[in-house]
Design an enzyme around this catalytic site. Structure first.
Site, PDB file in Angstrom:
ATOM      1  N   ASP A  17       0.838  -1.196   0.000  1.00  0.00           N
ATOM      2  CA  ASP A  17       0.000   0.000   0.000  1.00  0.00           C
ATOM      3  C   ASP A  17       0.880   1.257   0.000  1.00  0.00           C
ATOM      4  OD1 ASP A  17      -2.467   1.361   0.174  1.00  0.00           O
ATOM      5  OD2 ASP A  17      -2.302   1.495   2.357  1.00  0.00           O
TER       6      ASP A  17
ATOM      7  N   GLY B 207      -7.126   8.811   7.695  1.00  0.00           N
ATOM      8  CA  GLY B 207      -7.055   9.082   9.129  1.00  0.00           C
ATOM      9  C   GLY B 207      -8.363   9.646   9.669  1.00  0.00           C
TER      10      GLY B 207
ATOM     11  N   HIS C 258      -9.760   5.010  -0.849  1.00  0.00           N
ATOM     12  CA  HIS C 258      -8.851   5.117   0.303  1.00  0.00           C
ATOM     13  C   HIS C 258      -9.531   5.959   1.373  1.00  0.00           C
ATOM     14  CE1 HIS C 258      -4.737   3.754  -1.178  1.00  0.00           C
ATOM     15  NE2 HIS C 258      -5.577   3.437  -2.136  1.00  0.00           N
ATOM     16  N   GLY C 259      -9.096   5.782   2.638  1.00  0.00           N
ATOM     17  CA  GLY C 259      -9.667   6.589   3.712  1.00  0.00           C
ATOM     18  C   GLY C 259     -11.076   6.155   4.071  1.00  0.00           C
TER      19      GLY C 259
END
Ligand SMILES: [Zn+2]
Length: 275
Positions: free
Chosen positions: A79, A176, A203-204
């Site tokens: 990743d 995050g 993503h995220g």
């Protein structure tokens, strides 16, 4: 069973569901992720990030070994390969997919670097994911959450020129913990899904909310990256238990149990169970 990412994502794209891509960094959460997949009869993608476990060749080999032993289809993915060296180490270590992240470069340089790496990876049967637009950090979300959404025309050109296998798109998520409320651009997702023939990646995923993620899985995303939420679930499972006396020996088991249960939740949420 160790497979590359195309073997998982093309089926997911055809049938309209998403596969969890769980960030792992030690043997406990690695085993927990595979156990979750086996419990739910689901494929899974194991994300290894060089920043979380810098010895990617060693840890990658452990992940592959356990993936080979499992009856489930498992892809071991490097990743966020941020440098050419990271990506080549990933190939040498035997990762079956490499995510090459050049999303912060200007478009033409992103194309050039990804295209060069795709040619190398494909020559040994390894698939490649790249990112276009930029998925930033959640703690800066209120300021620049929408500054770098994926542009459709650029995405079409990017995929054609690079021959990449899967594309991470910026449609409103961030990495995050979020500062502010995530707002997913579903219209943009639909346009990208219809314009591109390859699977799309989010993503995220953590902090995005179950409703948003389930909708993404139904409406065009086929791989959803999860890290923060899984670690938080591990900690919550630990602190909810009595750790007095010899119970402390269960420290890592409890962390792994919380991690595993949360992955099973996401497998079901993304309609990936039994697939
Ligand atoms: Zn990411």
């Amino acid at each position: 069973m160790l497979v590359n990412m195309n073997e998982l994502l093309h089926k997911a794209k055809n049938e309209g569901y998403a596969i969890p891509a769980t960030n792992i960094d030690n043997e406990h959460n690695l085993r927990a992720a595979i156990a979750a997949a086996e419990n739910r009869k689901s494929p899974i993608i194991l994300n290894v990030t060089p920043t979380a476990n810098p010895d990617i060749e060693y840890f990658g080999r452990i992940a592959q070994d356990l993936a080979i032993r499992s009856p489930m289809k498992i892809c071991v993915n490097l990743d966020h390969g941020k440098t050419f060296s990271d990506c080549i180490h990933g190939l040498r270590a035997g990762f079956t997919n490499i995510m090459i992240d050049r999303s912060q470069l200007p478009f033409d340089e992103n194309v050039k670097e990804v295209k060069a790496f795709v040619a190398i990876a494909h020559s040994v049967g390894v698939t490649v994911e790249a990112e276009l637009g930029h998925v930033g950090l959640g703690d800066k979300y209120e300021h620049d959450g929408y500054n770098a959404l994926t542009q459709v025309e650029e995405a079409i050109r990017f995929v054609k020129e690079t021959q990449v296998d899967a594309l991470a798109v910026a449609i409103g998520t961030a990495h995050g913990v979020y500062k502010g409320k995530p707002e997913i651009r579903f219209e943009l997702l639909h346009t990208l899904r219809d314009a591109l023939s390859i699977p799309l990646v989010l993503h995220g995923g953590s902090g995005t909310g179950d409703e948003n993620l389930a909708r993404c899985a139904r409406e065009g995303i086929n791989k959803i990256n999860l890290s923060n939420d899984l670690k938080r679930a591990a900690i919550e499972n630990l602190v909810s238990k009595d750790l007095s006396g010899n119970e402390v020996y269960n420290l890592y088991l409890l962390l792994a149990e919380g991690f595993k249960n949360k992955i099973e939740h996401y497998i079901d949420l993304f309609d990936c169970s039994g697939k």
